[in-house]
Scaffold this active site. Sequence first.
Site, short mmCIF file in Angstrom:
data_model
loop_
_atom_site.label_atom_id
_atom_site.label_comp_id
_atom_site.label_asym_id
_atom_site.label_seq_id
_atom_site.Cartn_x
_atom_site.Cartn_y
_atom_site.Cartn_z
N HIS A 75 35.12 45.27 39.26
CA HIS A 75 34.37 46.19 40.13
C HIS A 75 35.13 47.49 40.35
O HIS A 75 35.10 48.06 41.44
CB HIS A 75 34.07 45.54 41.49
CG HIS A 75 33.21 44.32 41.41
ND1 HIS A 75 31.84 44.35 41.52
CD2 HIS A 75 33.53 43.02 41.23
CE1 HIS A 75 31.35 43.12 41.41
NE2 HIS A 75 32.35 42.29 41.22
N ASN A 148 26.62 40.34 45.21
CA ASN A 148 26.17 41.00 43.99
C ASN A 148 24.67 41.29 44.07
O ASN A 148 24.01 40.83 45.00
CB ASN A 148 26.42 40.09 42.77
CG ASN A 148 27.87 40.11 42.30
OD1 ASN A 148 28.61 41.07 42.57
ND2 ASN A 148 28.28 39.08 41.62
N PHE A 161 37.72 31.87 37.21
CA PHE A 161 37.46 33.31 37.33
C PHE A 161 38.35 34.16 36.42
O PHE A 161 37.86 35.04 35.71
CB PHE A 161 37.59 33.75 38.80
CG PHE A 161 37.09 35.14 39.05
CD1 PHE A 161 35.74 35.45 38.97
CD2 PHE A 161 37.97 36.18 39.36
CE1 PHE A 161 35.27 36.74 39.19
CE2 PHE A 161 37.51 37.48 39.59
CZ PHE A 161 36.16 37.75 39.50
FE1 HDD Z 1 34.91 39.17 43.36
C1 HDD Z 1 36.03 42.34 43.83
C2 HDD Z 1 31.73 40.14 44.22
C3 HDD Z 1 33.73 36.02 42.60
C4 HDD Z 1 38.07 38.12 42.89
N1 HDD Z 1 34.05 40.90 43.90
C5 HDD Z 1 34.68 42.10 44.05
C6 HDD Z 1 33.74 43.10 44.48
C7 HDD Z 1 32.53 42.48 44.58
C8 HDD Z 1 32.72 41.09 44.22
C9 HDD Z 1 31.22 43.12 45.00
C10 HDD Z 1 34.05 44.56 44.72
C11 HDD Z 1 34.34 44.83 46.17
C12 HDD Z 1 34.56 46.31 46.38
O1 HDD Z 1 33.59 47.06 46.27
O2 HDD Z 1 35.70 46.68 46.60
N2 HDD Z 1 33.09 38.29 43.33
C13 HDD Z 1 31.93 38.82 43.82
C14 HDD Z 1 30.91 37.80 43.84
C15 HDD Z 1 31.46 36.65 43.38
C16 HDD Z 1 32.85 36.96 43.07
C17 HDD Z 1 29.49 38.01 44.34
C18 HDD Z 1 30.87 35.29 43.22
C19 HDD Z 1 29.90 34.85 43.93
N3 HDD Z 1 35.75 37.41 42.81
C20 HDD Z 1 35.10 36.21 42.58
C21 HDD Z 1 36.06 35.17 42.35
C22 HDD Z 1 37.31 35.75 42.45
C23 HDD Z 1 37.07 37.17 42.73
C24 HDD Z 1 35.73 33.72 42.08
C25 HDD Z 1 38.68 35.16 42.31
C26 HDD Z 1 38.97 33.93 42.46
N4 HDD Z 1 36.72 40.10 43.27
C27 HDD Z 1 37.89 39.45 43.12
C28 HDD Z 1 39.09 40.36 43.27
C29 HDD Z 1 38.42 41.72 43.60
C30 HDD Z 1 36.95 41.39 43.54
C31 HDD Z 1 40.05 40.34 42.13
C32 HDD Z 1 38.84 42.93 42.78
C33 HDD Z 1 39.06 44.05 43.75
C34 HDD Z 1 38.98 43.44 45.04
O3 HDD Z 1 38.73 42.11 44.91
O4 HDD Z 1 39.12 43.99 46.10
O5 HDD Z 1 39.92 39.93 44.28
#
Ligand code: HDD
EC number: 1.11.1.6
Length: 692
Positions: A75, A148, A161
Site C-alpha cells: 500500500h 480494503n 502474508f
Molecule cells: Fe495490511 C498496510 C489492509 C492484511 C501487514 N494493509 C495496509 C494498508 C491497508 C491494509 C489498507 C495501508 C494502510 C495505510 O494507508 O497506511 N491488510 C489490509 C487488509 C488485510 C491486510 C484489508 C486483510 C484483511 N496486512 C495484512 C496482513 C499483514 C499486513 C495479514 C501482516 C501480517 N499491511 C501490513 C503492513 C502495512 C499494511 C506491512 C504496510 C504499511 C503499514 O502496514 O502501515 O504492516
Amino acid sequence: MSKSKSSESRPAGGETHQVASADVASLTTDQGIQISDDQNSLKAGERGPTLLEDFVLREKIFHFDHERIPERIVHARGSGAHGFFELLKPIPQVSKADLFQRKGEKVPVFARISTVAGGAGSVDTPRDVRGFAVKFYTQQGNWDLVGNNIPVFFIQDAIKFPDLIHAVKMESDRGYPQAGSAHDTFWDFASLSPETTHMLMWAMSDRAIPRSLRMVEGFGVHTYRLVNAQGKDSFVKFHFKPKLGLQSTVWDEAVKLQSADNDFHRRDLHDAIASGHFPEWEFGVQVFDEALAATLPYDVLDATKLIPEELVPVDIIGRMVLDRNPDNFFAETEQAAFCPANIVPGIDFSDDPLLQGRLFSYLDTQKSRLGTANFHQLPINAPKCPFANFQRDGHMQMQVPKGRANYEPNSLAEHGENGGPRENPDTGFATAPAMTPGEAAGSKVRRRGELFADHYSQARMFWLSQTSSEQAHIASSFVFELSKGTLEKPPVRLLANLLNVDEDLAARVAKGLGLKLPHASTPARPLVELPPSDALSIHKQMKPTLQGRKIGILVADGSDAEAIQELKSAVENAGGAVALVAERMNGVALSDGSIAPIAGQLAGTPSALFDAIALVVDKAGAARLSKQGAAIQWVMDAFAHLKAIGAGAEARPLLDKAGVSPDEGVTGLDRAFVAAATKRYWDREPSLRDLA
Ligand code: HDD
C-alpha cells in the site's frame, strides 16, 4: 583569484527574487537564524572553492539528503484526506463505543485509499485491490479500521502474508513488474494456494480497476466484535458504501489512463474536495451472533469468506465525508500510521487468524517506516483526546512530561507531587471475555478451522452473482494475467482450481490461453451451493447519475456557442462537470465570436479521462478533425470504453471515421445525451472486442 572570503552574496546572473518584507516572512535556518542569501553558497572568491563553514548550505543539503523515509511495504501508493464520521443511528444496544452513542455527533477522521502492489511513485490505475484505511479520532482514543475495497482476502492465516506479498511484488531478481499481478511468481503462488480463489475472482473483476476512489466500497474485511455496556458481545462486519455509487473502468480504459494521467485517482480526489464536492460514504454494520454464525456453512473467522447482505442486511448507522485535503502530503498522508490494533472500548477483535497477525505487524512496521516508537506523537497520528502514560523517552520524543512520576505504583501524589495517570477499571478498555465457542480449552495446534477448507463455494457464489458482461471481464482478466507468465504449470493449476468454481469460466479461460482443460483439482471440502447475491455485482449497484462525473466536449473554431452553453448548464444542473477539449490551448472562436477557454489539448487529453463525450463542431470543424488521428482516437476510445457520445448531425464524418455505430448511448446534443451520459453501454461491448 582572491583568497579572501567575502560575506557578500549576489545572484549569479541578474535574476529577480523576492526578499523578506513586512508581508513576507524571513527565511531562516532550522535554528531560526535569518538567511540573507538563499541563491549562492559561500565561496572563497567568486570562482573559488566553496567553504565548509557555510552552515546555511550544509543544513539545506543535509536536510534534503534525509527527506525520504522507507515507503510502506504494501500500500505504498495512496491518497488521503481529512473529514468526519457522523452518527445517524445510535447502536447502544450492541456497542458502548462512544462514537456510536449520540445521533448527529461527528468524529474527525483521516482516510487513505491505496493500491497494494506498486511503489509510492507508481500509477493510480493498475489492476489491484484498493486499501481503504480510516482513522477515527474518537473521544475514547483512535480507532483505525484498516480495510480494503474488497470484502475478502487472499489468505486465511497471517503466516502466509509475507509469501503472498513477495509473490505479487516485483520479482526479486529482475525488479519488475511494478504494480501488477500479471507475472509468474504471483500466479505460481496463487495457483498453489486454493484459498486465494475467492479473492482472485474479485481481483480479476472490475472492482480492481475503479473509476474513482470516490466510487469504491470499503470493507473492514474481518469479523470484529461489538460489545455493549452490559458486556454482551456480537459479531460485526463493517461497510462503507459510496454515495456516488460503484463505478469502474474497462480494462483498455484503465491502461490508457495510466499514460494519460499517472495521478488520475489522486487528482480526482483532490480536485473533488478542493471544489467542494466532498466524497461521501454511508457507514454500515452487519451485526450477527454466535448462533447465526454456527448455522453458516462457512466460518466467520475466515477472511476469505463474506456474509451475504441478503442474509445479514447492512444497517446504515452513519456517514463519512471527506472535506479537507491534507496541507502537506508527506506530513499527513505519508506519515499516517494505521494499525488494526488501535481499537476503542465497545469494539473488539475476533479470533480470525489473519487479523491476529495484523495486530502485530502494523505497529512493528511503523517503527521501521517512521523510525521511532514515538510515531504516535506526529500530529496526524496523535489522538485528539487527552492521552497520558508512563512511556518515556526514545528517538524524537516531542512531549515534555513533567515531574518524576514515570513509574507506577507510586505515592508521589501523597507527597504533593504529580503522581501521573492511573488505570480506570470502569471506562478503560476491557477485552470481551467471549472466546470462539468450543475453543476455550483447546490445545495448541498449527491447524485451521474445519470450514476454512472450503475454498470454492463463495468463489462460485461471486461468479454466479455477476452480469454476463462482468463475467466476460473476469474471464478475460484471467486470460490476460496468465498470458503474461512464462512458467508452464501455474495456468494449468489455476484452471484446475477454476473448474471447481465454474466449468464455463474455466473453459473460457483455457480457450483464451489456448490450453487444454485439465482435470479439476480435488477440493479439500465438498462445495456448498450458495444463492447468488446482487450486492456482489458492480453493474447491479451502479447509480445512473452525473454526480461526480465529467463530460469532455470536443470543440473547434466555429462551434455553436449556444449548444455548448446549454450542454454545460444541463450537465452542471445534474451534478456533473464539463471540460472543453480542442486542438489548441489558446481558445477557439465560437459561432458568436466569443473565445472559449480550453481545459485540455486534444492530443494530451484522451477521452479516457471523461465519463462521456460530446462533439460540438460545425461542418468545417468536423471535416478537419476527421482527418486527425488524435480526434478519431478520442471518439473511438469513448465508444470502445462503452461511454455515451452526444453529437449533432455535423459531426457525422468524425463519428463515421471513428467507427461509431448507432446505439442507445449515441445521441444528439439534446436532453437525451444528459440522460445517456449517466450510464455505460455494456451491450455494445461484444461487437467491439473479443472477450473470453
Ligand atoms: Fe495490511 C498496510 C489492509 C492484511 C501487514 N494493509 C495496509 C494498508 C491497508 C491494509 C489498507 C495501508 C494502510 C495505510 O494507508 O497506511 N491488510 C489490509 C487488509 C488485510 C491486510 C484489508 C486483510 C484483511 N496486512 C495484512 C496482513 C499483514 C499486513 C495479514 C501482516 C501480517 N499491511 C501490513 C503492513 C502495512 C499494511 C506491512 C504496510 C504499511 C503499514 O502496514 O502501515 O504492516
